[in-house]
Write a protein that holds these residues in place. Structure first.
Motif, PDB file in Angstrom:
ATOM      1  N   MET A  21       0.839  -1.196   0.000  1.00 52.85           N
ATOM      2  CA  MET A  21       0.000   0.000   0.000  1.00 52.85           C
ATOM      3  C   MET A  21       0.875   1.249   0.000  1.00 52.85           C
ATOM      4  SD  MET A  21      -3.121   0.981   2.520  1.00 52.85           S
ATOM      5  CE  MET A  21      -2.378   1.999   3.761  1.00 52.85           C
ATOM      6  N   THR A  22       0.555   2.186  -0.848  1.00 56.41           N
ATOM      7  CA  THR A  22       1.328   3.420  -0.977  1.00 56.41           C
ATOM      8  C   THR A  22       0.592   4.561  -0.288  1.00 56.41           C
ATOM      9  OG1 THR A  22       2.165   2.657  -3.105  1.00 56.41           O
ATOM     10  CG2 THR A  22       2.360   4.998  -2.655  1.00 56.41           C
ATOM     11  N   LYS A  23       1.352   5.439   0.375  1.00 57.83           N
ATOM     12  CA  LYS A  23       0.804   6.650   0.995  1.00 57.83           C
ATOM     13  C   LYS A  23       1.315   7.847   0.215  1.00 57.83           C
ATOM     14  CE  LYS A  23      -1.416   5.669   4.924  1.00 57.83           C
ATOM     15  NZ  LYS A  23      -2.738   6.122   5.236  1.00 57.83           N
ATOM     16  N   ASN A  24       0.426   8.800  -0.014  1.00 59.12           N
ATOM     17  CA  ASN A  24       0.741   9.993  -0.794  1.00 59.12           C
ATOM     18  C   ASN A  24       0.553  11.244   0.052  1.00 59.12           C
ATOM     19  OD1 ASN A  24       1.051   8.500  -3.296  1.00 59.12           O
ATOM     20  ND2 ASN A  24      -1.164   8.265  -3.255  1.00 59.12           N
ATOM     21  N   ILE A  25       1.619  12.027   0.187  1.00 57.01           N
ATOM     22  CA  ILE A  25       1.563  13.268   0.955  1.00 57.01           C
ATOM     23  C   ILE A  25       1.966  14.418   0.058  1.00 57.01           C
ATOM     24  CG2 ILE A  25       2.465  14.530   2.950  1.00 57.01           C
ATOM     25  CD1 ILE A  25       3.203  11.757   4.147  1.00 57.01           C
ATOM     26  N   MET A  26       1.169  15.468   0.068  1.00 56.75           N
ATOM     27  CA  MET A  26       1.515  16.697  -0.644  1.00 56.75           C
ATOM     28  C   MET A  26       1.832  17.767   0.389  1.00 56.75           C
ATOM     29  SD  MET A  26      -1.293  16.785  -3.728  1.00 56.75           S
ATOM     30  CE  MET A  26      -0.641  18.292  -4.448  1.00 56.75           C
ATOM     31  N   ILE A  27       2.911  18.485   0.157  1.00 58.67           N
ATOM     32  CA  ILE A  27       3.278  19.618   1.003  1.00 58.67           C
ATOM     33  C   ILE A  27       3.136  20.847   0.130  1.00 58.67           C
ATOM     34  CG2 ILE A  27       5.108  20.689   2.364  1.00 58.67           C
ATOM     35  CD1 ILE A  27       6.300  17.802   2.652  1.00 58.67           C
ATOM     36  N   ILE A  52      12.514  15.904   6.146  1.00 58.78           N
ATOM     37  CA  ILE A  52      12.199  15.271   7.439  1.00 58.78           C
ATOM     38  C   ILE A  52      11.263  14.093   7.232  1.00 58.78           C
ATOM     39  CG2 ILE A  52      11.019  15.597   9.658  1.00 58.78           C
ATOM     40  CD1 ILE A  52      12.120  18.516   9.615  1.00 58.78           C
ATOM     41  N   LEU A  53      10.198  14.303   6.446  1.00 62.42           N
ATOM     42  CA  LEU A  53       9.244  13.209   6.195  1.00 62.42           C
ATOM     43  C   LEU A  53       9.908  12.051   5.463  1.00 62.42           C
ATOM     44  CD1 LEU A  53       6.010  15.143   5.268  1.00 62.42           C
ATOM     45  CD2 LEU A  53       6.435  13.789   7.309  1.00 62.42           C
ATOM     46  N   GLY A  54      10.738  12.373   4.471  1.00 64.91           N
ATOM     47  CA  GLY A  54      11.452  11.329   3.747  1.00 64.91           C
ATOM     48  C   GLY A  54      12.344  10.507   4.669  1.00 64.91           C
ATOM     49  N   ASN A  55      13.062  11.173   5.571  1.00 65.09           N
ATOM     50  CA  ASN A  55      13.917  10.462   6.524  1.00 65.09           C
ATOM     51  C   ASN A  55      13.102   9.623   7.504  1.00 65.09           C
ATOM     52  OD1 ASN A  55      16.466  11.188   5.554  1.00 65.09           O
ATOM     53  ND2 ASN A  55      16.455  13.114   6.666  1.00 65.09           N
ATOM     54  N   LEU A  77      12.119   6.507   5.639  1.00 66.46           N
ATOM     55  CA  LEU A  77      13.278   5.627   5.472  1.00 66.46           C
ATOM     56  C   LEU A  77      13.614   4.884   6.758  1.00 66.46           C
ATOM     57  CD1 LEU A  77      15.686   7.766   3.262  1.00 66.46           C
ATOM     58  CD2 LEU A  77      14.518   5.652   2.618  1.00 66.46           C
ATOM     59  N   LEU A  78      13.482   5.566   7.893  1.00 62.76           N
ATOM     60  CA  LEU A  78      13.760   4.936   9.189  1.00 62.76           C
ATOM     61  C   LEU A  78      12.805   3.776   9.480  1.00 62.76           C
ATOM     62  CD1 LEU A  78      14.525   8.104  11.351  1.00 62.76           C
ATOM     63  CD2 LEU A  78      16.127   6.245  10.824  1.00 62.76           C
ATOM     64  N   GLN A  79      11.662   3.767   8.775  1.00 62.65           N
ATOM     65  CA  GLN A  79      10.683   2.688   8.951  1.00 62.65           C
ATOM     66  C   GLN A  79      10.790   1.644   7.834  1.00 62.65           C
ATOM     67  OE1 GLN A  79       6.778   4.285  10.563  1.00 62.65           O
ATOM     68  NE2 GLN A  79       7.730   6.143   9.767  1.00 62.65           N
ATOM     69  N   ASN A  80      11.888   1.730   7.075  1.00 64.33           N
ATOM     70  CA  ASN A  80      12.206   0.757   6.020  1.00 64.33           C
ATOM     71  C   ASN A  80      11.211   0.718   4.865  1.00 64.33           C
ATOM     72  OD1 ASN A  80      14.626  -0.158   7.287  1.00 64.33           O
ATOM     73  ND2 ASN A  80      13.337  -1.261   8.748  1.00 64.33           N
ATOM     74  N   TYR A  81      10.615   1.861   4.550  1.00 72.01           N
ATOM     75  CA  TYR A  81       9.766   1.958   3.364  1.00 72.01           C
ATOM     76  C   TYR A  81      10.594   2.492   2.198  1.00 72.01           C
ATOM     77  CZ  TYR A  81       5.491   1.526   6.178  1.00 72.01           C
ATOM     78  OH  TYR A  81       4.497   1.079   7.005  1.00 72.01           O
ATOM     79  N   TYR A 117       5.345   7.076  -0.336  1.00 71.56           N
ATOM     80  CA  TYR A 117       6.080   5.951   0.247  1.00 71.56           C
ATOM     81  C   TYR A 117       5.219   4.701   0.323  1.00 71.56           C
ATOM     82  CZ  TYR A 117       3.760   6.812   4.772  1.00 71.56           C
ATOM     83  OH  TYR A 117       2.835   6.972   5.772  1.00 71.56           O
ATOM     84  N   GLY A 118       5.905   3.557   0.411  1.00 67.40           N
ATOM     85  CA  GLY A 118       5.245   2.261   0.495  1.00 67.40           C
ATOM     86  C   GLY A 118       6.282   1.166   0.338  1.00 67.40           C
ATOM     87  N   ASP A 119       5.821  -0.050   0.046  1.00 66.96           N
ATOM     88  CA  ASP A 119       6.756  -1.160  -0.145  1.00 66.96           C
ATOM     89  C   ASP A 119       7.621  -0.948  -1.378  1.00 66.96           C
ATOM     90  OD1 ASP A 119       5.834  -2.476   2.122  1.00 66.96           O
ATOM     91  OD2 ASP A 119       4.230  -3.466   1.003  1.00 66.96           O
ATOM     92  N   LYS A 120       7.022  -0.451  -2.463  1.00 66.08           N
ATOM     93  CA  LYS A 120       7.768  -0.146  -3.685  1.00 66.08           C
ATOM     94  C   LYS A 120       7.086   1.034  -4.367  1.00 66.08           C
ATOM     95  CE  LYS A 120      10.902  -1.011  -6.814  1.00 66.08           C
ATOM     96  NZ  LYS A 120      12.110  -0.239  -6.578  1.00 66.08           N
ATOM     97  N   VAL A 121       7.851   2.106  -4.600  1.00 65.06           N
ATOM     98  CA  VAL A 121       7.309   3.319  -5.209  1.00 65.06           C
ATOM     99  C   VAL A 121       8.083   3.614  -6.486  1.00 65.06           C
ATOM    100  CG1 VAL A 121       6.912   5.792  -4.899  1.00 65.06           C
ATOM    101  CG2 VAL A 121       6.654   4.251  -2.948  1.00 65.06           C
ATOM    102  N   ALA A 122       7.364   3.787  -7.588  1.00 66.07           N
ATOM    103  CA  ALA A 122       8.007   4.033  -8.875  1.00 66.07           C
ATOM    104  C   ALA A 122       8.211   5.525  -9.142  1.00 66.07           C
ATOM    105  CB  ALA A 122       7.183   3.411  -9.992  1.00 66.07           C
ATOM    106  N   SER A 123       7.260   6.347  -8.755  1.00 69.32           N
ATOM    107  CA  SER A 123       7.299   7.772  -9.092  1.00 69.32           C
ATOM    108  C   SER A 123       6.744   8.595  -7.932  1.00 69.32           C
ATOM    109  CB  SER A 123       6.450   8.019 -10.340  1.00 69.32           C
ATOM    110  OG  SER A 123       6.161   9.388 -10.493  1.00 69.32           O
TER     111      SER A 123
END
Length: 192
Positions: free
Chosen positions: A1-7, A21-24, A27-31, A54-60
Motif C-alpha cells: 500500500m502506498t501513501k501519498n503526501i503533498m506539502i 524530514i518526512l522522507g527520513n 526511510l527509518l521505517q524501512n519503506y 512511500y510504500g513497499d515499492k514506489v516508482a514515481s
C-alpha cells in the motif's frame, strides 16, 4: 500500500526541509520513498508543491488529482487550491496563516473568506491550526514547517521517536533544539 503526501505553500516557508524530514522518517521505517523537487515560483513567493510518496515499492513521486492521503499546507489559500488532489477519505492539515497572493496585493482580487468551512463543506477532513503561533512559542516563526509536521505525525501514526530522529538527521545542529520544540508543540496541539 502506498501513501501519498503533498506539502503545499508559498515559496520560502520551508517545504524542502519538511519533505526531507518526512522522507527520513519514512526511510527509518524501512519503506521505499520518493520525494519530488519543489514545483512553482518558490523564489518569488509563489505557490509551491512537494510530493512525498512511500510504500513497499514506489516508482514515481508524482501525485495526481484524487490521490493524496494527506495535504499539509503552510498557508490557508494553498490548502483550498490543492483540495482537488485529496482522496475522498484524506486529511488536510493546514496552517491558518494567510499570505496575500499577487492579485490580492494589487487589489485585483480579494482573499477568500471562510476557507476552512468551505473545505469542510466538500466533505474533507480538515485540521486547521495557527502553526505560526506554535512556531513563535517554540522560539522562531520559521519553524512553522516543523510545527505542522508535529500536527501531521499524529495523523500518519508515526512514532514520536522516529520523527525526532528524522528531525535530527535533517536539521543543522544549531537549529535542532528549536525544531524539536516546534515538533513537540505541534504534536501536543494535535492531541488537544
Amino acid at each position: 500500500m502506498t501513501k501519498n503526501i503533498m506539502i503545499v505553500g508559498v515559496g520560502g516557508q520551508g517545504s524542502l526541509l519538511a519533505s526531507r524530514i518526512l522522507g527520513n522518517a519514512v526511510l527509518l521505517q524501512n519503506y521505499d520513498v520518493k520525494v519530488s523537487e519543489v514545483h512553482g515560483m518558490s523564489q518569488r513567493g509563489g505557490s509551491v508543491v512537494t510530493y512525498v510518496k512511500y510504500g513497499d515499492k514506489v516508482a514515481s513521486p508524482v501525485i495526481c488529482k484524487g490521490e493524496a492521503d494527506i495535504i499539509m499546507s503552510f498557508e490557508l489559500l494553498e490548502a483550498a487550491r490543492w483540495l482537488p488532489y485529496l482522496k475522498k477519505d484524506g486529511v488536510i492539515i493546514t496552517n491558518t496563516q494567510k499570505i496575500n497572493p499577487m492579485p490580492v496585493v494589487t487589489g485585483a482580487a480579494e482573499y477568500p473568506d471562510a476557507l476552512v468551512e468551505k473545505m469542510k463543506a466538500t466533505g474533507a477532513k480538515v485540521i486547521a491550526a495557527d502553526a505560526l503561533s506554535i512556531a513563535r512559542e517554540a522560539g522562531n516563526e520559521k519553524a512553522v514547517n516543523v510545527a505542522l509536521i508535529g500536527l501531521m505525525a499524529h495523523s500518519l501514526g508515526f512514532d514520536t521517536e522516529i520523527m525526532t530522529e528524522a528531525i535530527k538527521m535533517s536539521v543543522p545542529e544549531k537549529f535542532l533544539e528549536l525544531n524539536l520544540k516546534a515538533f513537540e508543540l505541534g504534536a501536543a496541539y494535535s492531541c488537544n
